[in-house]
Design a protein around this motif. Structure first.
Motif, mmCIF file in Angstrom:
data_model
loop_
_atom_site.group_PDB
_atom_site.id
_atom_site.type_symbol
_atom_site.label_atom_id
_atom_site.label_comp_id
_atom_site.label_asym_id
_atom_site.label_seq_id
_atom_site.Cartn_x
_atom_site.Cartn_y
_atom_site.Cartn_z
ATOM 1 N N LYS A 108 -6.797 -11.400 -27.944
ATOM 2 C CA LYS A 108 -6.499 -10.013 -27.591
ATOM 3 C C LYS A 108 -7.419 -9.579 -26.462
ATOM 4 C CE LYS A 108 -6.497 -5.315 -29.469
ATOM 5 N NZ LYS A 108 -6.783 -4.462 -30.651
ATOM 6 N N ARG A 109 -6.822 -8.813 -25.580
ATOM 7 C CA ARG A 109 -7.572 -8.327 -24.424
ATOM 8 C C ARG A 109 -8.080 -6.922 -24.705
ATOM 9 N NH1 ARG A 109 -5.070 -8.236 -18.285
ATOM 10 N NH2 ARG A 109 -7.053 -8.527 -17.155
ATOM 11 N N ASN A 110 -9.415 -6.739 -24.586
ATOM 12 C CA ASN A 110 -10.028 -5.425 -24.702
ATOM 13 C C ASN A 110 -10.344 -4.902 -23.314
ATOM 14 O OD1 ASN A 110 -9.891 -5.530 -27.491
ATOM 15 N ND2 ASN A 110 -11.926 -6.511 -27.676
ATOM 16 N N ASN A 113 -13.345 -7.445 -22.324
ATOM 17 C CA ASN A 113 -13.435 -8.838 -22.745
ATOM 18 C C ASN A 113 -12.101 -9.286 -23.338
ATOM 19 O OD1 ASN A 113 -14.618 -11.376 -23.457
ATOM 20 N ND2 ASN A 113 -16.585 -10.333 -23.824
ATOM 21 N N ILE A 114 -12.048 -10.555 -23.588
ATOM 22 C CA ILE A 114 -10.917 -11.155 -24.306
ATOM 23 C C ILE A 114 -11.510 -11.866 -25.499
ATOM 24 C CG2 ILE A 114 -9.043 -12.840 -24.217
ATOM 25 C CD1 ILE A 114 -8.849 -12.308 -21.213
ATOM 26 N N ASN A 130 -15.795 -14.296 -22.418
ATOM 27 C CA ASN A 130 -16.155 -14.040 -21.009
ATOM 28 C C ASN A 130 -17.157 -15.062 -20.459
ATOM 29 O OD1 ASN A 130 -18.135 -13.018 -22.739
ATOM 30 N ND2 ASN A 130 -18.792 -11.458 -21.266
ATOM 31 N N TYR A 136 -11.933 -18.312 -19.195
ATOM 32 C CA TYR A 136 -11.826 -16.845 -19.135
ATOM 33 C C TYR A 136 -11.000 -16.411 -17.924
ATOM 34 C CZ TYR A 136 -13.240 -11.951 -19.376
ATOM 35 O OH TYR A 136 -13.222 -10.557 -19.459
ATOM 36 N N ASN A 140 -7.320 -14.251 -18.102
ATOM 37 C CA ASN A 140 -7.043 -13.038 -17.328
ATOM 38 C C ASN A 140 -5.835 -13.212 -16.436
ATOM 39 O OD1 ASN A 140 -9.036 -10.841 -17.882
ATOM 40 N ND2 ASN A 140 -10.524 -12.462 -17.393
ATOM 41 N N PHE A 143 -2.680 -12.984 -18.512
ATOM 42 C CA PHE A 143 -2.382 -11.579 -18.841
ATOM 43 C C PHE A 143 -1.859 -10.814 -17.620
ATOM 44 C CE2 PHE A 143 -5.214 -11.745 -22.722
ATOM 45 C CZ PHE A 143 -4.230 -11.338 -23.618
ATOM 46 N N TYR A 187 -0.733 -10.284 -26.902
ATOM 47 C CA TYR A 187 -1.737 -11.304 -27.185
ATOM 48 C C TYR A 187 -1.320 -12.638 -26.561
ATOM 49 C CZ TYR A 187 1.675 -12.189 -30.914
ATOM 50 O OH TYR A 187 2.855 -12.425 -31.606
#
Length: 582
Positions: A108-110, A113-114, A130, A136, A140, A143, A187
């Motif tokens: 999950k991407r916040n 961070n992931i 990260n 990482y 990204n 996504f 996700y």
């Protein structure tokens, strides 16, 4: 003195043979080393091709596993809610079992961070990514763009996977993870498989390590084969600290990619660097682990970037180094064997050569002694003949006086004149011979005068300034020289009519040298002038003659620093002019 000469000759022969044997030894050693290098090059080329085929096969097999991971990701996506909050870890456990995956994790991407948000493995939960490079970056890009630009790994539609590697969440095993995102969920799906369950079986049957092991086993010369990552070799193993404080090593950044590295040498790093940077083979002859070996470092270009070999920054390397270690003992055994064989051969040849030389020298000495004996006998015979002639004249002197008195008493003046003239000529000729300052010459001349009479040869002599002859020449050699020339002249003139059988000997002593000229009738004088008459074995008299007379004369003249030449100063007359320094 003769023993010293023989001893010196034997020492010189031994030294020459020793030098020859040494040169042969090192030449053979160099040839065998070159042969070993060529053998290593040939074996290395075969291994290089086989390793590349095996490595490419492993890469292709990994790509097939990657497609399975993508298919598992799509199947998982259809079975789950698009919202990660509605997915349970129990669902992921059940799906992992059904799809034959080790585990399935959802990323999950916040905002900053992931994270590993849901997983069938509780140990995976909560990890931030990260610090995972370049993973990482790939997350990204999935996504944001649904595709990855990282220049290694496997890229498919909405999917990316890296190589088998240790995990920061589980350092006990090696896995391969697949990452799928097509925008229909919030996700990234991350199913993964274990190296032990998939890739290991393939590598054990057809992989590079299996190939290397079999090659070393089948080749008696090879001791070790090593596939080296030149970027990591000077740095050692790449290690990082996981989130829970464990030390993690990375397979893709191992200094030793495949094979073993037991034969370590202090120059290995420099040789690997040189081979890698110069793109050329490097050889090392050294003693390692108590064994004499030869190492070769061979650069191998990687035409397609391999995710399984990375540098310290995580980028694929474009070239690795293949190292082969060969046992030098086989060369040494061959050298020792050849050295012993050649030593035996040289020893046998030396003994036989010395025996042959001894026989040759002995035969030469006997021949030389025989020639000297004959020359001595000839010299003595001629001297005895000369003295006999003198004694005869003295013995006949009374008879000559009585005969002269009888002619005078009877008034037979003409007969007296003729008798006195004949007797005077004989005496003058004998006086001329006696006045020659060298007894050897006098003896030869007297002998040849007597020899000429039965052959009906007109043998003429003319001596001037010979009363105090000083000649630095041995009497035996002088006898041989004059005798051969006069005999050669006699042999030539007896082929002609009696009125043409002329042989003339002229001798004189001049400033610094003694000169004598032997001339004789010769109808083919100009033809002989163009023939190699001084060459050993040449004869114009047929097969019954050895052709050594003039050759001996020339050898004797040269021995005493003199000269001999052929001259044609009169028609049908050939002359040999000899000058000997006095």
């Amino acid at each position: 003195m003769r023993r010293n000469v023989w001893l010196l000759a034997i020492i010189m022969i031994a030294l020459l043979l020793g030098v020859n044997n040494t040169i042969y030894y090192f030449t053979t050693k160099e040839a065998l080393e070159d042969s070993l290098q060529h053998e290593l090059d040939s074996v290395a080329k075969q291994i290089e091709v086989s390793i590349e085929l095996s490595r490419n096969g492993a890469e292709k097999y990994q790509e097939q596993i990657g497609r399975e991971l993508r298919a598992a990701s799509i199947a998982t996506q259809f079975a789950l809610s698009p919202n990660v909050e509605d997915v349970s870890n129990a669902q992921l456990v059940e799906l992992a079992k059904k799809l034959d995956m080790v585990d399935i994790t959802l990323l999950k991407r916040n905002s900053d961070n992931i994270v590993l948000y849901k997983s069938s493995n509780p140990k995976e939960l909560g990890y931030k990514t990260n610090t995972w490079k370049p993973w990482y970056q790939a997350f990204n890009e999935l996504f944001d763009q649904k595709e990855v630009s990282v220049d290694w790994g496997q890229k498919l539609t909405n999917f990316w996977t890296g190589p088998f590697e240790f995990s920061t969440t589980d350092t006990s095993s090696v896995h391969k993870w697949g990452y799928y995102y097509d925008g229909t969920t919030n996700y990234i799906l991350d199913p993964y498989v274990s190296y032990d369950g998939r890739q290991r079986e393939y590598d054990e049957v057809t992989g590079v390590s299996k190939l290397i092991s079999e090659t070393v086993k089948e080749n008696n010369t090879l001791e070790e084969i090593t596939v080296i990552n030149p970027a990591m070799f000077p740095l050692g193993e790449k290690k990082t600290i996981s989130n829970n404080g464990e030390v993690v090593t990375h397979m893709t950044q191992n200094p030793i990619v495949s094979g073993t590295y037991m034969f370590k040498h202090q120059d290995d790093q420099a040789n690997v660097k040189l081979s890698y940077e110069k793109n050329e083979k490097v050889y090392e002859d050294a003693v390692i682990n108590g064994k004499h070996v030869m190492k070769v470092f061979i650069p191998v270009d990687v035409h397609e970037k391999a995710a399984s070999m990375l540098d310290d920054k995580g980028n694929p390397i474009n070239r690795y180094v293949l190292s082969l270690v060969a046992d030098y003992g086989n060369i040494q055994k061959s050298l020792d064997k050849q050295f012993v064989n050649i030593a035996i051969i040289i020893a046998i040849v030396t003994v036989l050569s010395l025996i042959a030389v001894y026989w040759a020298v002995t035969a030469y000495r006997k021949s030389k002694d025989e020639l000297a004996r004959r020359a001595q006998e000839t010299y003595l015979d001629e001297m005895n003949s000369l003295f006999q002639a003198i004694r005869s004249q003295r013995h006949d002197f009374v008879n000559h006086v009585q005969t002269i008195q009888s002619f005078a008493s009877l008034g037979r003046i003409e007969e007296l004149k003729a008798y006195a003239s004949e007797m005077t000529g004989e005496i003058r000729q004998m006086n001329d011979i006696i006045n020659i300052g060298n007894p050897a010459i006098a003896a030869v001349v007297r002998s040849k005068i007597l020899q000429a009479e039965p052959l009906m040869v007109d043998f003429q002599t003319d001596f001037s300034n010979m009363s105090k002859l000083e000649l630095g020449m041995k009497s035996l050699d002088l006898t041989r020289l004059l005798g051969n020339l006069i005999d050669n002249a006699f042999d030539e003139v007896v082929k002609y009519a009696e009125d043409e059988r002329m042989v003339r000997l002229e001798a004189s002593q001049k400033d610094g040298h003694f000169e004598f000229i032997v001339s004789n009738t010769c109808h083919n004088a100009e033809e002989l002038a163009n023939k190699p008459i001084f060459q050993a074995g040449y004869s114009s008299k047929g097969d019954t003659h050895s052709g050594l007379g003039l050759h001996i004369v020339k050898s004797l003249v040269e021995q005493y620093k003199g000269t001999i030449r052929l001259a044609i100063n009169e028609p049908n007359v050939i002359s040999f002019i000899v000058k000997i320094p006095s």
